[in-house]
Design an enzyme around this catalytic site. Structure first.
Site, short mmCIF file in Angstrom:
data_model
loop_
_atom_site.label_atom_id
_atom_site.label_comp_id
_atom_site.label_asym_id
_atom_site.label_seq_id
_atom_site.Cartn_x
_atom_site.Cartn_y
_atom_site.Cartn_z
N ASP A 33 0.82 -1.20 0.00
CA ASP A 33 0.00 0.00 0.00
C ASP A 33 0.86 1.25 0.00
OD1 ASP A 33 -2.38 1.39 0.06
OD2 ASP A 33 -2.61 1.28 2.22
N HIS A 92 -9.45 -0.58 -8.15
CA HIS A 92 -9.27 0.49 -7.15
C HIS A 92 -8.20 1.50 -7.56
CE1 HIS A 92 -8.71 2.54 -3.39
NE2 HIS A 92 -7.49 2.05 -3.23
#
Length: 509
Positions: A229, A365
């Site tokens: 991330d 996403h």
């Protein structure tokens, strides 16, 4: 001879001034009773392979940004090891201001301090205020952001979100501020909390706190679903050294009053940033079960096909490797290589950008939140489209690892998720825009065939109802899936993270 930390700090300041490197804020030493003092031998920040690195001392020395006056969390990014978010209300403004100026302002960690282990504190302290917090301090200046002025609870309906699932303290405007503490041990953070509470006494009340931590071992840098991330952080022009494919933005996209910030700010607010905080629970066992139950047909094991579906939902494999570059199998070496893992645009020779989802679904996403060539920008990295809608993310996971019992039952029994933190100079162009206009918009990116792309399968919201998402199945891009909400918002607040000079100045006056 061992030099004292105070002498070293003063000597560094004199040398910087002599070399023309001094900023407008004088060097500060941690002699406040609110500080946990000591000498740091290892960094409180952690560089993770595949992520943009911590800003270096050389970058700090070379930039025109006043990094002595910018709070460190704004530009450090997702590199903290342990963190605590301490949400408070101000009971006695006069006493609070006295301690804010004398005890807190001198120990607020700047970007400059965090860029070098030698100047890092044992615990990095930053502080930010909600609009009601500023009003409690008698600060009525217009900061030029209506979303901040109204508070996040009033913004919930914009995200198709009910406050019924929110932490009660977030469901209103009662939170006046947040103190953000970062270190490499929980014990040091606990000591810092005790010092702060002793310093402020009854002038504040703790309303809520959230402890967070980088994940253990090989999962360091990965969020709770398991995906690396923070790869697509923007690079600030004139500060960061851009990586291949990294979005390059002017400082005014993140820092108030900096280059190309279009809003006129009060002079004391130049060098700050608006902080969007969100507590996002992640239903990991349920997410994993959904992937297994809906794994696309094809060759390979059930788990491998489930991993493929997860990668197409996110836009990256768990290693961080982008599916746009490796659409059928993970490539851990690519994921760990920051020189390659962000260097793509979604455009491929011989494939139609408006209809091809064989490499990456339109709804993935990372494509929803940074559409690259989908918005008509350059087909060659770095793609500068949508630079004004960039945010500097500084979040961290919270909660325990998934237990064997939870995995066996496919049911969450202990809360875990992401303490989402995003900095930007305009909430309406940053976090709010990304969530409402892109993630929650079934027709974004525009100009695609089919025109209805569906919601962001990770963070897209639909008032608690299942989200319809298209293009996730590699063998049938026109098929849709109904996806439950695996990321549950427990609310948050909008804050202003002021320049350090304002903490001991305008806000304490």
């Amino acid at each position: 001879m061992r030099l004292s930390p105070v002498f070293v700090a003063l000597l560094s300041g004199l040398l910087a001034a002599d070399l023309g490197l001094a900023r407008s804020v004088a060097p500060r030493v941690a002699d406040s009773p609110a500080a946990v003092t000591g000498t740091r031998k290892t960094s409180l920040l952690k560089n993770v392979a595949g992520l943009p690195p911590v800003p270096s001392a050389a970058q700090v020395a070379a930039t025109s940004l006043n990094t002595d006056d910018i709070q460190g969390d704004i530009l450090v990014g997702m590199h903290k090891q342990k963190q605590l978010f301490y949400f408070f209300a101000i009971n006695d403004p006069a006493t609070f201001k006295t301690h804010l100026a004398s005890d807190i302002a001198p120990v607020v960690a700047s970007v400059t301090q965090l860029s070098n282990v030698a100047t890092q504190p044992l615990v990095a302290l930053n502080i930010a205020f909600s609009n009601t917090g500023l009003l409690a301090l008698g600060v009525t200046d217009n900061l030029g952001d209506s979303l901040f002025a109204n508070g996040q609870a009033k913004d919930a309906t914009s995200f198709k979100e009910s406050t019924s699932s929110w932490v009660p303290q977030f469901a209103g405007t009662g939170i006046h501020g947040v103190i953000i503490l970062a270190s490499d041990t929980t014990d040091l953070i606990d000591q810092q909390v005790a010092s702060i509470e002793s310093t402020f006494g009854s002038s504040i009340s703790k309303l809520y706190s959230l402890s967070a931590s980088i994940r253990p071992g090989n999962e360091a840098g990965h969020e709770m679903f398991g995906f690396l991330d923070g790869i697509a952080q923007p690079a600030i022009n004139g500060f960061n050294t851009p990586l291949p494919g990294q979005n390059i933005v002017d400082a005014g996209v993140i820092i108030t009053g900096a280059t190309n910030d279009p809003i006129t700010r009060p002079s004391w607010a130049v060098g700050g940033s608006f902080l969007a905080f969100r507590q996002l629970e992640q239903l990991v066992p349920e997410f994993n079960k959904y992937l297994l139950d809906n794994a696309p047909a094809g060759s390979g094991s059930l788990q491998a096909r489930a991993d493929l579906l997860g990668a197409r939902m996110v836009g990256r494999w768990k290693s961080g490797a982008p599916i746009d570059l490796t659409p059928t199998a993970d490539d851990p070496a690519l994921g760990a290589d920051a020189q390659r893992n962000n260097n793509f645009t979604y455009s491929h020779a011989g494939f139609d950008l408006g209809s091809d989802q064989s490499h990456c679904p339109f709804s993935a996403h990372i494509r929803k939140t940074r559409p690259r060539a989908d918005l008509g920008g350059s087909l060659t990295p770095p793609n500068l489209s949508a630079g004004a809608n960039s945010i500097m993310r500084s979040g961290i996971p919270y909660g325990p690892e998934v237990t064997s019992a939870e995995s066996a039952s496919n049911t969450t029994t202990q809360e875990r998720g992401l303490a989402f933190v995003a900095y930007q100079a305009q909430l309406s162009q940053g976090f709010h825009f990304l969530q409402q206009t892109w993630a929650d918009n079934a027709n974004f990116p525009p100009g695609k065939t089919p025109a209805t792309v569906g919601l962001d399968p990770i963070i897209g919201q639909n008032n608690g109802q299942p989200r319809v998402v298209n293009g996730l199945l590699p063998s049938n891009s026109s098929a849709s899936l109904s996806i439950p909400q695996f990321v549950v918002s427990h609310g948050g607040e909008y804050f202003f993270s002021p320049p350090i000079s304002a903490i001991g100045g305008r806000l304490s006056a």
